[in-house]
Scaffold this motif. Sequence first.
Motif, short mmCIF file in Angstrom:
data_model
loop_
_atom_site.label_atom_id
_atom_site.label_comp_id
_atom_site.label_asym_id
_atom_site.label_seq_id
_atom_site.Cartn_x
_atom_site.Cartn_y
_atom_site.Cartn_z
N SER A 49 -6.51 3.17 -6.47
CA SER A 49 -6.33 2.04 -5.57
C SER A 49 -7.39 0.98 -5.80
CB SER A 49 -6.38 2.49 -4.11
OG SER A 49 -6.24 1.38 -3.24
N GLY B 15 -1.79 2.63 -5.30
CA GLY B 15 -1.60 1.63 -4.26
C GLY B 15 -2.57 0.49 -4.42
N ALA C 220 2.68 10.20 5.14
CA ALA C 220 2.37 10.98 6.34
C ALA C 220 3.40 12.10 6.48
CB ALA C 220 2.39 10.10 7.58
N ALA D 270 0.86 -1.18 0.00
CA ALA D 270 0.00 0.00 0.00
C ALA D 270 0.89 1.23 0.00
CB ALA D 270 -0.92 0.01 1.22
N SER E 13 -7.78 7.18 1.51
CA SER E 13 -8.07 8.02 2.68
C SER E 13 -7.19 9.26 2.64
CB SER E 13 -7.82 7.23 3.97
OG SER E 13 -7.99 8.05 5.11
N ASN F 169 -1.91 11.60 4.89
CA ASN F 169 -2.20 12.25 6.17
C ASN F 169 -1.21 13.38 6.38
OD1 ASN F 169 -3.14 12.84 8.77
ND2 ASN F 169 -1.75 11.36 9.70
N VAL G 200 -4.36 3.61 -0.46
CA VAL G 200 -3.58 4.84 -0.47
C VAL G 200 -4.06 5.70 0.69
CG1 VAL G 200 -3.02 6.98 -1.70
CG2 VAL G 200 -3.20 4.83 -2.97
N THR G 201 -3.11 6.13 1.53
CA THR G 201 -3.42 6.99 2.66
C THR G 201 -2.54 8.24 2.59
OG1 THR G 201 -4.02 5.13 4.07
CG2 THR G 201 -3.48 7.20 5.17
N ASP H 144 1.36 4.77 1.90
CA ASP H 144 0.99 5.50 3.11
C ASP H 144 1.93 6.69 3.24
OD1 ASP H 144 0.29 6.40 5.60
OD2 ASP H 144 0.31 4.43 6.56
#
Length: 289
Positions: free
Chosen positions: A69, A48, A32, A28, A74, A55, A52-53, A30
């Motif tokens: 994705s 991803g 941040a 994935a 998110s 933040n 997919v994140t 991620d």
Amino acid sequence: VGSSSAPTITAGVGSLRIGALYADTYGAVDLAGVSLATIGAQPIQIAGQYGVTLNNSNVETGGPISIDSNQRISVSNSLIASRVAGNPVTLDSSLSISVDSSTIESNGGDIRLAGYTLFAGPAGTANFAAAVAISGPGVGVSINSSVIDAQGGDISIGGASDQLGGKGVAVAQSALYGANILLQGNALSLGGTGVELNSSALSATQSIALLGLGDATGVRIIGQNYTDGTSTDLPALAVAGAIAPAFIQIYGEGRAAGSIGTDIDATQADSVVPIVANGGASVEVLGLS
């Protein structure tokens, strides 16, 4: 990717691609506290396979931006922006999409939040591609305390849910700006709502369409409260009528016995649902159950 030092990844004359497309079940993306950027009008692609994140991250370019994705997307406390006129921003997910306390903007390019599976809308409307909620909160596309601004481009959002009491598309305490704004939702499991707009504002130069198919409610608009500090201080739906044909269309279909096609709810204390159509724009409110 992420650290307390807020890393920045910048592509020079080329495009920028970050992906985990063919990884195992833990593959994935991620991000941040990360800033992604390109110089000029080069594209940024984030893919991803298993989610997919974003933040507290910034994704900025003069070119198109795509986030894809096969799982969830998110976005929270982040900025996604295409700065050069006419370039699109797309978020496509096989599962749900959530945008919380974030800004997504383009400089006249279209913005799309949707998916790959086709779902039905209310009777007489075309099928649409949707991000799908199969677990969790049960919302196909959720937008909370956020701004989506196409700055003259179109906005299209498609979501579906198969969860009990789920919602296809839910927009809460947010503002959307574009030339044409289209929200399409499907939620046919028990108690489902196709499209829900809660204390939010949609403003378009040409058209706004809310098309929802739900078990309990097709389209629900919950009034803004002007005294609790959460109001956007804008009409719930406003069309400038600058481009013909200009219109506002609210069309909901409820499938269950005793369901509501379209529910415009201003019953909460100090709440209103202002709908403003300028420049000769038409307003159509339909409910089918």
